[in-house]
Design an enzyme around this catalytic site. Sequence first.
Site, PDB file in Angstrom:
ATOM      1  N   ASN A  10       0.818  -1.035  -0.008  1.00 37.15           N
ATOM      2  CA  ASN A  10       0.065   0.204   0.061  1.00 37.15           C
ATOM      3  C   ASN A  10       0.879   1.355   0.124  1.00 37.15           C
ATOM      4  O   ASN A  10       1.305   1.443   1.085  1.00 37.15           O
ATOM      5  CB  ASN A  10      -0.712   0.084   1.304  1.00 37.15           C
ATOM      6  CG  ASN A  10      -1.835   1.104   1.314  1.00 37.15           C
ATOM      7  OD1 ASN A  10      -1.848   2.050   0.397  1.00 37.15           O
ATOM      8  ND2 ASN A  10      -2.541   1.284   2.540  1.00 37.15           N
ATOM      9  N   TRP A  11       1.137   1.662  -1.217  1.00 30.65           N
ATOM     10  CA  TRP A  11       1.960   2.961  -1.295  1.00 30.65           C
ATOM     11  C   TRP A  11       1.579   4.331  -0.589  1.00 30.65           C
ATOM     12  O   TRP A  11       2.237   4.977  -0.459  1.00 30.65           O
ATOM     13  CB  TRP A  11       2.195   3.153  -2.786  1.00 30.65           C
ATOM     14  CG  TRP A  11       3.000   2.070  -3.582  1.00 30.65           C
ATOM     15  CD1 TRP A  11       3.246   0.812  -3.106  1.00 30.65           C
ATOM     16  CD2 TRP A  11       3.717   2.336  -4.802  1.00 30.65           C
ATOM     17  NE1 TRP A  11       3.779   0.106  -4.049  1.00 30.65           N
ATOM     18  CE2 TRP A  11       4.127   1.064  -5.096  1.00 30.65           C
ATOM     19  CE3 TRP A  11       3.524   3.127  -5.957  1.00 30.65           C
ATOM     20  CZ2 TRP A  11       4.866   0.710  -6.154  1.00 30.65           C
ATOM     21  CZ3 TRP A  11       4.259   3.068  -6.971  1.00 30.65           C
ATOM     22  CH2 TRP A  11       4.953   1.754  -7.300  1.00 30.65           C
ATOM     23  N   LYS A  12       0.031   4.174  -0.271  1.00 34.13           N
ATOM     24  CA  LYS A  12      -0.490   5.508   0.293  1.00 34.13           C
ATOM     25  C   LYS A  12      -0.338   6.683  -0.730  1.00 34.13           C
ATOM     26  O   LYS A  12      -0.248   6.448  -1.985  1.00 34.13           O
ATOM     27  CB  LYS A  12       0.090   5.618   1.735  1.00 34.13           C
ATOM     28  CG  LYS A  12      -0.180   4.267   2.557  1.00 34.13           C
ATOM     29  CD  LYS A  12       0.123   4.688   4.011  1.00 34.13           C
ATOM     30  CE  LYS A  12      -0.202   3.091   4.600  1.00 34.13           C
ATOM     31  NZ  LYS A  12       0.010   3.432   6.174  1.00 34.13           N
ATOM     32  N   HIS A  96      -9.374   1.439   4.866  1.00 33.87           N
ATOM     33  CA  HIS A  96      -8.234   1.537   5.637  1.00 33.87           C
ATOM     34  C   HIS A  96      -8.430   2.397   6.636  1.00 33.87           C
ATOM     35  O   HIS A  96      -9.031   3.536   6.551  1.00 33.87           O
ATOM     36  CB  HIS A  96      -7.142   1.987   4.410  1.00 33.87           C
ATOM     37  CG  HIS A  96      -5.645   1.841   5.323  1.00 33.87           C
ATOM     38  ND1 HIS A  96      -5.339   2.817   6.126  1.00 33.87           N
ATOM     39  CD2 HIS A  96      -4.841   1.347   4.965  1.00 33.87           C
ATOM     40  CE1 HIS A  96      -4.178   2.668   6.428  1.00 33.87           C
ATOM     41  NE2 HIS A  96      -3.779   1.686   5.823  1.00 33.87           N
ATOM     42  N   GLU A  98      -6.861   4.935   7.598  1.00 36.06           N
ATOM     43  CA  GLU A  98      -6.615   6.298   7.355  1.00 36.06           C
ATOM     44  C   GLU A  98      -7.814   6.881   6.672  1.00 36.06           C
ATOM     45  O   GLU A  98      -8.087   7.894   6.991  1.00 36.06           O
ATOM     46  CB  GLU A  98      -5.202   6.413   6.599  1.00 36.06           C
ATOM     47  CG  GLU A  98      -4.039   6.292   7.374  1.00 36.06           C
ATOM     48  CD  GLU A  98      -2.836   5.484   6.782  1.00 36.06           C
ATOM     49  OE1 GLU A  98      -2.786   5.734   5.380  1.00 36.06           O
ATOM     50  OE2 GLU A  98      -1.864   4.887   7.230  1.00 36.06           O
ATOM     51  N   GLU A 168      -5.048  -4.579  10.581  1.00 38.03           N
ATOM     52  CA  GLU A 168      -3.990  -3.612  10.798  1.00 38.03           C
ATOM     53  C   GLU A 168      -4.339  -2.853  12.338  1.00 38.03           C
ATOM     54  O   GLU A 168      -5.016  -2.137  12.082  1.00 38.03           O
ATOM     55  CB  GLU A 168      -4.082  -2.547   9.872  1.00 38.03           C
ATOM     56  CG  GLU A 168      -3.815  -3.220   8.475  1.00 38.03           C
ATOM     57  CD  GLU A 168      -3.155  -2.213   7.187  1.00 38.03           C
ATOM     58  OE1 GLU A 168      -2.281  -2.341   6.662  1.00 38.03           O
ATOM     59  OE2 GLU A 168      -3.715  -0.884   7.179  1.00 38.03           O
ATOM     60  N   GLY A 174       2.554   2.825  10.813  1.00 33.30           N
ATOM     61  CA  GLY A 174       3.649   3.747  10.657  1.00 33.30           C
ATOM     62  C   GLY A 174       4.431   4.391  11.693  1.00 33.30           C
ATOM     63  O   GLY A 174       5.008   5.206  11.830  1.00 33.30           O
ATOM     64  N   SER A 214       3.800  -1.676  10.382  1.00 32.65           N
ATOM     65  CA  SER A 214       5.104  -1.770  10.438  1.00 32.65           C
ATOM     66  C   SER A 214       5.702  -2.947  10.199  1.00 32.65           C
ATOM     67  O   SER A 214       6.567  -3.542  10.889  1.00 32.65           O
ATOM     68  CB  SER A 214       5.613  -1.295  11.814  1.00 32.65           C
ATOM     69  OG  SER A 214       5.243  -0.041  12.375  1.00 32.65           O
ATOM     70  N   GLY A 235       3.036  -0.800   4.229  1.00 33.89           N
ATOM     71  CA  GLY A 235       2.985   0.545   4.043  1.00 33.89           C
ATOM     72  C   GLY A 235       4.407   0.779   3.525  1.00 33.89           C
ATOM     73  O   GLY A 235       5.191   0.923   2.396  1.00 33.89           O
ATOM     74  N   GLY A 236       5.062   1.572   4.689  1.00 30.66           N
ATOM     75  CA  GLY A 236       6.579   2.087   4.577  1.00 30.66           C
ATOM     76  C   GLY A 236       7.439   1.025   3.699  1.00 30.66           C
ATOM     77  O   GLY A 236       8.205   1.600   2.816  1.00 30.66           O
TER      78      GLY A 236
HETATM   79  P1  13P Z   1       3.022   0.648   7.706  1.00 27.71           P
HETATM   80  O1  13P Z   1       3.676  -0.533   7.064  1.00 27.71           O
HETATM   81  O2  13P Z   1       4.012   2.016   7.171  1.00 27.71           O
HETATM   82  O3  13P Z   1       3.011   0.618   9.119  1.00 27.71           O
HETATM   83  O4  13P Z   1       1.690   0.808   7.244  1.00 27.71           O
HETATM   84  C1  13P Z   1       0.949  -0.186   7.190  1.00 27.71           C
HETATM   85  C2  13P Z   1      -0.509   0.038   6.435  1.00 27.71           C
HETATM   86  O5  13P Z   1      -0.990   0.915   6.903  1.00 27.71           O
HETATM   87  C3  13P Z   1      -0.676  -0.726   5.245  1.00 27.71           C
HETATM   88  O6  13P Z   1      -1.855  -0.416   4.685  1.00 27.71           O
END
Ligand code: 13P
Length: 254
Positions: A10-12, A96, A98, A168, A174, A214, A235-236
Site C-alpha cells: 500500500n503505497w499510500k 483503511h 486512514e 491492521e 507507521g 510496521s 506501507g512504508g
Molecule cells: P506501515 O507498514 O507503514 O506501518 O503501514 C501499514 C499500512 O497501513 C498498510 O496499509
Amino acid sequence: MSRKYLIAGNWKMNKTATEAVDLIKEINSSVGSQTTVQVCVCPPFTSLAKASELVDQTEVILGAQNMSAHPSGAFTGEISAEMLRDLYVGFVILGHSERRQFYGETNESVNKKVLAAVDNNLKPIYCIGETLEEREAGQTLEIVRSQVREGLENFPANAIDNLVLAYEPVWAIGTGKTATDEMAQEVHADIRKVLVEMFGDSAGASVRILYGGSMKPENAAGLLSQPDVDGGLIGGASLTSRAFSGIVEAALSA
Ligand code: 13P
C-alpha cells in the site's frame, strides 16, 4: 485448504507516476516472475494506467487504494469500480484506518464499497483494526468483530474466495511498533471464527487474512509463520524494492 500468501504494497500517497515506473520495474525484476507468493502493488490512482502496462507480462497484480460505492455519475473526485477494472486492477483496499480516521468512512459506508467491488469482480482487501485506546480498554476483539460483521454484511457467499481481510492495528501503522506474532495470531484466529459463523467452514478455510502495521523484512518471517497470518499489507516497507522484496522472500521461505 492451503492459502497462498499475499504480500500487498500500500503505497499510500507516495510516488509520482514517473517514480512508480522505476519502483515497479525493480519489483518486477526481483519477485515478478515467481508464482508461489502472490504479489500486489497498490500505487496512487495517478500511476495505475502506467503500472497496468508494466505488470501486464508479469505475475504482479495491480491494486487500488480506494473506490467509490457508486457506479458512475456526479461524484466529483471519485473513481468507480468499472474504471479500475478497465485498467486490469485486481484488488482494491477498502476501509483503511486512514480513510476511517481522516475521511469519515464507517463500517456501513465501507460495506457499500465492498459489495460494489465484488459486484464488479474486484477483490476487496477489507481493512480492520483497533486503536491504541481500544486495545488498552480491552476492546480489541469486540471492535474487530463488529468491523467484520458490519463491513461484510450481505457479502455474497459465492464470492467468498475473492475476499481478503487485513488486520491492521492502528497503533502499529507507521509507528515502528509491530504487534507481536502472538498478538497478531490471536486476533487473526478470532476473525476467522467470525468468518466461519457468517459464511461457514469453507469460507473460514479459504479467506486470507493479512497483517499490516510496521511489517518489514526483519519481522515478516515471525508474523507469517503464524497459522492464521496469510500475508501482509505493507506501507512504508513497500516503497523500496529492497524492503518489499525482502518481505516477499520471507513469505517464500515461511
Ligand atoms: P506501515 O507498514 O507503514 O506501518 O503501514 C501499514 C499500512 O497501513 C498498510 O496499509
